[in-house]
Design an enzyme around this catalytic site. Structure first.
Site, short mmCIF file in Angstrom:
data_model
loop_
_atom_site.label_atom_id
_atom_site.label_comp_id
_atom_site.label_asym_id
_atom_site.label_seq_id
_atom_site.Cartn_x
_atom_site.Cartn_y
_atom_site.Cartn_z
N ARG A 58 52.44 14.06 63.14
CA ARG A 58 52.53 12.72 63.71
C ARG A 58 51.54 12.53 64.86
NH1 ARG A 58 54.10 13.52 68.33
NH2 ARG A 58 53.56 11.36 68.72
N GLY A 59 51.51 11.26 65.35
CA GLY A 59 50.50 10.89 66.34
C GLY A 59 49.36 10.27 65.56
N ALA A 60 48.98 9.04 65.95
CA ALA A 60 48.00 8.29 65.16
C ALA A 60 46.69 9.06 64.93
CB ALA A 60 47.72 6.96 65.85
N GLY A 61 46.23 9.77 65.95
CA GLY A 61 44.99 10.53 65.81
C GLY A 61 45.17 11.72 64.88
N CYS A 110 56.47 8.01 74.73
CA CYS A 110 56.25 8.72 73.47
C CYS A 110 55.38 9.96 73.71
CB CYS A 110 55.65 7.79 72.43
SG CYS A 110 55.80 8.46 70.74
N ASP A 127 48.58 3.04 68.39
CA ASP A 127 48.56 3.24 66.93
C ASP A 127 47.57 2.26 66.31
OD1 ASP A 127 51.40 4.27 67.79
OD2 ASP A 127 50.88 5.19 65.87
N LYS A 186 41.00 3.57 66.44
CA LYS A 186 42.35 2.98 66.49
C LYS A 186 42.28 1.45 66.48
CE LYS A 186 44.56 6.99 67.64
NZ LYS A 186 44.86 7.44 68.99
#
Ligand code: RI2
Length: 307
Positions: free
Chosen positions: A17-20, A124, A193, A229
């Site tokens: 997980r984590g957008a990057g 987060c 995100d 992003k």
């Protein structure tokens, strides 16, 4: 396809997980899939890559880093299978290398804005936001962090663990204590995100309440986001979809089995309007959210041709 499916499942279940991180994992998955793809024609190659791309992109709908990475990696021009394979490999490795460098750059650029003694609130678990915080600390600034729990997945605990390894003092609070503690903080740093062309931030559910409380208390609200992003298709009015995850993440279904009038909602993200954001720290410098379009134009132009 088996390995690619495993990566997709890890992204869907948030083991990855984590957008990057999900963008990098998808780039790797496509690269390895293309490397081992046994096909007899270019047409078959194209179809397989297209299907694998859609499969990965469908795992999580909100983080635009995921489609941006997949589209960038699968941009090949050759009509020859081996050449196209090589292009994908090159694209993926370049994307991964740039993503790692972007985190470092964001850390360096953002850390300059942190003062000695600052108390930072974060929400987060954003690797981009953490890069800024840990770089400032390593540059000798004595700072501390208030981290929200970030229900329901409690990513705040990952943030605490990460900062603890650096020796950075942290305070863990529940999400509803954000406004109560806002008076004590100097600035807020969160990740992203997705960022739309009008500078709206899409980030973990609850981010917008941090922004509102920060605005009320006149505290600096900083966003840390790699250029990948930003969402190119918002230029033509596409809306960013908010992922709605299973209610099981919030409450054990057995505990509510007899409550026939209840519905449990679990949106994973929310929208923070540009007017609550003081700055976005990107790998190409600090920008005001008002010029998000320029980032899209200059750094995601390969995507603009497609929309
Ligand atoms: P980095 C995360 O989403 C959080 O919303 C975080 O702020 C954002 O991705 C960006 O994270 P999730 O995967 O890319 O926990 O900065 O749903 O690590």
């Amino acid at each position: 396809m088996q390995k690619l499916k495993e990566t997709a499942e890890k992204i869907r279940t948030m083991e990855l997980r984590g957008a990057g991180r999900i963008a990098k994992a998808a780039a790797e998955a496509i690269r390895d899939y293309a490397a081992g793809l046994e096909v007899v024609s270019m047409e078959e190659f194209n179809t397989c890559i297209r299907e694998a791309s859609s499969f990965l992109i469908s795992t999580r709908p909100t983080a635009v880093s995921l489609p941006n990475a997949v589209k960038l990696v699968t941009k090949y021009s050759s009509g020859n299978i081996e050449e196209a394979r090589k292009e994908i490999l090159g694209n993926a490795n370049l994307f991964i290398e740039r993503a790692d460098k972007a985190l470092e750059k964001i850390g360096k650029i953002g850390a300059r804005r942190i003062k000695d003694g600052d108390i930072i609130m974060t929400h987060c678990n954003s690797h981009a936001a953490l890069s800024i915080i840990t770089t400032a600390f390593e540059n000798g600034k004595s700072i501390s962090v208030i981290a929200t729990e970030s229900r329901p997945r409690r990513q705040g605990l990952s943030t605490i663990h990460h900062l603890n390894k650096f020796g950075i003092p942290t305070t863990l609070i529940v999400d509803s204590a954000v406004r109560y503690y806002m008076k004590d903080v100097d600035m807020i740093i969160v990740g992203a995100d997705a960022i739309s062309t009008n500078g709206t931030l899409v980030n973990k559910i609850g981010t917008s309440q941090l922004a509102l409380a920060a605005h009320e208390a006149r505290k600096t609200f900083m966003v840390a986001a790699e250029t990948f992003k930003f969402s190119p298709s918002t230029i033509v009015g596409d809306l960013i979809e908010i992922e709605e995850r299973s209610s099981d993440e919030i409450i054990d279904p057995l505990l509510i089995a007899d409550l026939s009038h209840l519905q449990v909602k679990n949106p994973a993200f929310d929208f923070t309007p540009a007017r609550y954001i003081d700055m976005i720290v990107t790998d190409v410098g600090i920008i005001s959210p008002a010029i998000a379009y320029v980032i899209i134009k200059e750094h995601l132009s390969w995507e603009l041709g497609e929309i």
